[in-house]
Design a protein around this motif. Structure first.
Motif, PDB file in Angstrom:
ATOM      1  N   PHE A 235      11.197   4.440   3.498  1.00 22.32           N
ATOM      2  CA  PHE A 235      12.155   4.119   2.436  1.00 22.32           C
ATOM      3  C   PHE A 235      13.592   4.370   2.904  1.00 22.32           C
ATOM      4  CE2 PHE A 235      14.804   5.606  -1.100  1.00 22.32           C
ATOM      5  CZ  PHE A 235      14.808   4.472  -1.890  1.00 22.32           C
ATOM      6  N   LYS A 236      13.813   5.518   3.535  1.00 25.54           N
ATOM      7  CA  LYS A 236      15.163   5.863   3.995  1.00 25.54           C
ATOM      8  C   LYS A 236      15.682   4.883   5.043  1.00 25.54           C
ATOM      9  CE  LYS A 236      14.813  10.821   3.011  1.00 25.54           C
ATOM     10  NZ  LYS A 236      14.707  12.178   3.578  1.00 25.54           N
TER      11      LYS A 236
ATOM     12  N   GLU B 157       6.965  -1.826   3.588  1.00 27.55           N
ATOM     13  CA  GLU B 157       6.081  -0.900   4.305  1.00 27.55           C
ATOM     14  C   GLU B 157       5.944   0.418   3.531  1.00 27.55           C
ATOM     15  OE1 GLU B 157       8.544  -2.601   5.519  1.00 27.55           O
ATOM     16  OE2 GLU B 157       8.095  -3.434   7.514  1.00 27.55           O
ATOM     17  N   ALA B 158       7.064   0.882   2.970  1.00 23.71           N
ATOM     18  CA  ALA B 158       7.032   2.124   2.193  1.00 23.71           C
ATOM     19  C   ALA B 158       6.144   1.963   0.961  1.00 23.71           C
ATOM     20  CB  ALA B 158       8.453   2.507   1.768  1.00 23.71           C
ATOM     21  N   TYR B 159       6.228   0.817   0.313  1.00 23.36           N
ATOM     22  CA  TYR B 159       5.404   0.556  -0.871  1.00 23.36           C
ATOM     23  C   TYR B 159       3.922   0.636  -0.518  1.00 23.36           C
ATOM     24  CZ  TYR B 159       4.067  -1.642  -5.305  1.00 23.36           C
ATOM     25  OH  TYR B 159       3.520  -1.891  -6.546  1.00 23.36           O
ATOM     26  N   ASP B 160       3.551   0.039   0.605  1.00 23.86           N
ATOM     27  CA  ASP B 160       2.150   0.042   1.026  1.00 23.86           C
ATOM     28  C   ASP B 160       1.671   1.458   1.354  1.00 23.86           C
ATOM     29  OD1 ASP B 160       2.027  -2.688   0.717  1.00 23.86           O
ATOM     30  OD2 ASP B 160       2.439  -3.132   2.828  1.00 23.86           O
ATOM     31  N   VAL B 161       2.517   2.249   2.000  1.00 27.66           N
ATOM     32  CA  VAL B 161       2.133   3.612   2.368  1.00 27.66           C
ATOM     33  C   VAL B 161       1.982   4.482   1.118  1.00 27.66           C
ATOM     34  CG1 VAL B 161       2.892   5.723   3.533  1.00 27.66           C
ATOM     35  CG2 VAL B 161       3.102   3.512   4.680  1.00 27.66           C
ATOM     36  N   TYR B 162       2.885   4.334   0.165  1.00 26.35           N
ATOM     37  CA  TYR B 162       2.753   5.092  -1.085  1.00 26.35           C
ATOM     38  C   TYR B 162       1.463   4.712  -1.810  1.00 26.35           C
ATOM     39  CZ  TYR B 162       7.611   6.746  -0.763  1.00 26.35           C
ATOM     40  OH  TYR B 162       8.776   7.361  -0.379  1.00 26.35           O
ATOM     41  N   THR B 163       1.105   3.433  -1.752  1.00 24.77           N
ATOM     42  CA  THR B 163      -0.143   2.980  -2.380  1.00 24.77           C
ATOM     43  C   THR B 163      -1.342   3.654  -1.723  1.00 24.77           C
ATOM     44  OG1 THR B 163       0.858   0.834  -2.905  1.00 24.77           O
ATOM     45  CG2 THR B 163      -1.545   0.963  -2.934  1.00 24.77           C
ATOM     46  N   GLN B 164      -1.319   3.751  -0.397  1.00 22.61           N
ATOM     47  CA  GLN B 164      -2.393   4.438   0.326  1.00 22.61           C
ATOM     48  C   GLN B 164      -2.443   5.918  -0.039  1.00 22.61           C
ATOM     49  OE1 GLN B 164      -1.584   3.659   4.477  1.00 22.61           O
ATOM     50  NE2 GLN B 164      -1.495   1.446   4.144  1.00 22.61           N
ATOM     51  N   THR B 165      -1.287   6.538  -0.219  1.00 19.60           N
ATOM     52  CA  THR B 165      -1.223   7.966  -0.548  1.00 19.60           C
ATOM     53  C   THR B 165      -1.911   8.257  -1.869  1.00 19.60           C
ATOM     54  OG1 THR B 165       0.926   8.039   0.586  1.00 19.60           O
ATOM     55  CG2 THR B 165       0.349   9.931  -0.775  1.00 19.60           C
ATOM     56  N   LEU B 166      -1.794   7.333  -2.809  1.00 21.37           N
ATOM     57  CA  LEU B 166      -2.363   7.542  -4.140  1.00 21.37           C
ATOM     58  C   LEU B 166      -3.887   7.548  -4.145  1.00 21.37           C
ATOM     59  CD1 LEU B 166       0.124   5.300  -6.137  1.00 21.37           C
ATOM     60  CD2 LEU B 166      -0.124   7.777  -6.364  1.00 21.37           C
ATOM     61  N   THR B 167      -4.504   7.075  -3.080  1.00 20.13           N
ATOM     62  CA  THR B 167      -5.973   7.039  -3.020  1.00 20.13           C
ATOM     63  C   THR B 167      -6.569   8.319  -2.441  1.00 20.13           C
ATOM     64  OG1 THR B 167      -6.017   6.060  -0.795  1.00 20.13           O
ATOM     65  CG2 THR B 167      -5.861   4.540  -2.667  1.00 20.13           C
ATOM     66  N   ILE B 168      -5.729   9.208  -1.919  1.00 22.79           N
ATOM     67  CA  ILE B 168      -6.243  10.389  -1.207  1.00 22.79           C
ATOM     68  C   ILE B 168      -6.939  11.370  -2.142  1.00 22.79           C
ATOM     69  CG2 ILE B 168      -5.601  12.401   0.181  1.00 22.79           C
ATOM     70  CD1 ILE B 168      -3.340  10.671   1.369  1.00 22.79           C
ATOM     71  N   ASP B 169      -6.297  11.703  -3.257  1.00 23.19           N
ATOM     72  CA  ASP B 169      -6.890  12.696  -4.158  1.00 23.19           C
ATOM     73  C   ASP B 169      -6.390  12.482  -5.583  1.00 23.19           C
ATOM     74  OD1 ASP B 169      -8.012  14.810  -5.458  1.00 23.19           O
ATOM     75  OD2 ASP B 169      -7.090  16.371  -4.236  1.00 23.19           O
ATOM     76  N   PRO B 170      -7.195  11.854  -6.456  1.00 25.80           N
ATOM     77  CA  PRO B 170      -6.762  11.599  -7.837  1.00 25.80           C
ATOM     78  C   PRO B 170      -6.548  12.873  -8.651  1.00 25.80           C
ATOM     79  CG  PRO B 170      -9.092  11.059  -7.551  1.00 25.80           C
ATOM     80  CD  PRO B 170      -8.547  11.321  -6.187  1.00 25.80           C
ATOM     81  N   HIS B 171      -7.122  14.015  -8.209  1.00 24.25           N
ATOM     82  CA  HIS B 171      -6.964  15.263  -8.948  1.00 24.25           C
ATOM     83  C   HIS B 171      -5.599  15.910  -8.719  1.00 24.25           C
ATOM     84  CE1 HIS B 171     -11.027  15.440 -10.472  1.00 24.25           C
ATOM     85  NE2 HIS B 171     -11.524  15.270  -9.270  1.00 24.25           N
TER      86      HIS B 171
ATOM     87  N   ASN C  40       8.144   7.500  -6.639  1.00 20.10           N
ATOM     88  CA  ASN C  40       8.720   6.966  -5.402  1.00 20.10           C
ATOM     89  C   ASN C  40       8.403   5.479  -5.253  1.00 20.10           C
ATOM     90  OD1 ASN C  40       9.650   9.506  -4.828  1.00 20.10           O
ATOM     91  ND2 ASN C  40       8.208   9.933  -3.188  1.00 20.10           N
ATOM     92  N   ARG C  41       7.171   5.114  -5.581  1.00 20.82           N
ATOM     93  CA  ARG C  41       6.791   3.706  -5.475  1.00 20.82           C
ATOM     94  C   ARG C  41       7.558   2.863  -6.495  1.00 20.82           C
ATOM     95  NH1 ARG C  41       0.609   1.431  -5.809  1.00 20.82           N
ATOM     96  NH2 ARG C  41       1.009   1.608  -8.048  1.00 20.82           N
ATOM     97  N   ALA C  42       7.861   3.445  -7.645  1.00 23.51           N
ATOM     98  CA  ALA C  42       8.659   2.738  -8.642  1.00 23.51           C
ATOM     99  C   ALA C  42      10.058   2.442  -8.114  1.00 23.51           C
ATOM    100  CB  ALA C  42       8.752   3.561  -9.930  1.00 23.51           C
ATOM    101  N   VAL C  43      10.630   3.407  -7.403  1.00 19.25           N
ATOM    102  CA  VAL C  43      11.961   3.202  -6.817  1.00 19.25           C
ATOM    103  C   VAL C  43      11.908   2.048  -5.818  1.00 19.25           C
ATOM    104  CG1 VAL C  43      13.773   4.227  -5.388  1.00 19.25           C
ATOM    105  CG2 VAL C  43      12.632   5.610  -7.130  1.00 19.25           C
ATOM    106  N   VAL C  44      10.874   2.049  -4.975  1.00 20.06           N
ATOM    107  CA  VAL C  44      10.719   0.982  -3.988  1.00 20.06           C
ATOM    108  C   VAL C  44      10.478  -0.358  -4.679  1.00 20.06           C
ATOM    109  CG1 VAL C  44       9.351   0.153  -2.047  1.00 20.06           C
ATOM    110  CG2 VAL C  44       9.843   2.581  -2.257  1.00 20.06           C
TER     111      VAL C  44
END
Length: 369
Positions: A132-133, A139-153, A164-168
């Motif tokens: 993002f910076k 690319e940042a949007y895709d990475v944030y999307t991947q991050t959200l799948t790691i642990d829903p808890h 962060n994804r909203a900003v992107v």
């Protein structure tokens, strides 16, 4: 024997409930078991872990701290305290706790998995921030999307990632998706100020001013700063302005347009909707064109006058403007003044007279369309 069987029954039930994700039932069963076995650290630790899953973080931390006070080297208790830190987005301290657990108990499976998730979560989040910076928004949007799948808890970390994804998303022009991401962030953390700020900004960009005012009111109640008060006042002003006639929209202009753009827009729309051009249409169609012609002239009369434009842009009501009255408004006079037409106009494609606004323009200038 009766007490032992009761404890065993609640312990078994708690295992089944934990596997199903019914953490309220886990807390209930552990409370009943602890009634009979008040010194059992294992029951207290399982209860604390279930409380963390229910986002009752302070209760969970208090419960596990009690166990660690009795035995600072209890690996399971250290794991649960680390889990609490992890769920509250204190990733680095959580990693330290999981490392300590593995030092005391190298085969601690839960700690090993949690440490791996910690590392993966931090790595992905940092990667998205770096992209993002550097301006690599897709690319940042895709990475944030991947991050959200790691642990829903991990609700608090995920809330930040959604924000962060909203900003992107806003940077990419995907404003509606940005609003949805803000909604999800707020669902996970109802006091997340940055998510409210981002959503309010998106609502302003979408010209959904009522929603923006609601969010800025919430923001100001959460953080009563001068800046937040100003943002709320700006949103209220835009809401007020949105309920009036939009002269910029009438002429197809942006709000930062210049004098020449206003003149060109008026010329285009006035000639397009002048009644004499539509004299061969049905009475209803002519009436609609007359209305549009009047609206175009009204818009020009305000936007072409610097003082009136400034007062209109500031949100002042039209009735308060000196020298303007809708009842005494003459669109033909503005048209003739603009084109310098003392003798009137005739339109090549629409025939001579018959217009409802002025009874035709014999002689004068002749426009072909």
């Amino acid at each position: 024997m009766r007490a032992a069987k009761t404890v065993q029954s609640h312990e078994t039930a708690s295992f089944k409930a934990f596997d199903k994700g019914d953490f309220r039932k886990v807390v209930y069963d552990m409370d009943r078991a602890i009634d009979h076995s008040p010194a059992c650290a294992k029951f207290k630790i399982r209860r604390a872990e279930a409380l963390l899953k229910l986002r009752r973080f302070s209760e969970g931390q208090e419960a596990v701290n009690g166990v660690l006070y009795q035995n600072p080297r209890d690996a399971d208790a250290l794991y649960v305290r680390g889990l609490g830190l992890y769920y509250q987005d204190n990733i680095e301290k959580a990693q330290q706790h999981f490392q300590q657990v593995l030092k005391y108990s190298p085969d601690h499976t839960k700690a090993r998995l949690a440490f791996k998730k910690c590392k993966e979560m931090k790595t992905k989040k940092d990667e998205g921030n770096a992209l993002f910076k550097s301006g690599k928004f897709r690319e940042a949007y895709d990475v944030y999307t991947q991050t959200l799948t790691i642990d829903p808890h991990n609700v608090f970390t995920n809330a930040k990632v959604y924000c962060n994804r909203a900003v992107v998303g806003a940077k990419l022009g995907r404003i509606d998706e940005a609003v949805e991401d803000c909604n999800k962030a707020i669902e996970l953390d109802e006091n997340y100020l940055k998510a409210f700020m981002r959503r309010a900004k998106c609502f302003m960009d979408l010209e959904k001013y009522e929603e923006a005012v609601r969010d800025y009111e919430k923001i100001f109640n959460m953080d009563r700063t001068k800046e937040n008060k100003r943002l709320l006042q700006d949103a209220k002003l835009e809401l007020k302005k949105s309920k009036r006639k939009d002269y910029y929209k009438t002429l197809g202009l942006q709000k930062n347009c210049g004098e020449d753009e206003i003149k060109k827009a008026y010329k285009k729309h006035a000639l397009l909707h002048h009644p004499d051009r539509h004299s061969n249409k049905t009475p209803e169609e002519r009436k609609q064109e007359e209305l549009k012609f009047k609206e175009v002239s009204e818009a020009y009369s305000i936007l072409s006058d610097p003082k009136k434009k400034m007062r209109y842009d500031s949100g002042q009501d039209l009735e308060d403007m000196d020298g303007f009255s809708g009842a005494g408004f003459d669109p033909n006079q503005i048209f003739q003044t603009f084109f310098g037409a003392p003798g009137g106009f005739s339109f090549g494609s629409g025939g001579g007279g018959g217009g409802g606004m002025g009874g035709g323009f014999p002689g004068g200038f002749h426009f072909q369309f």
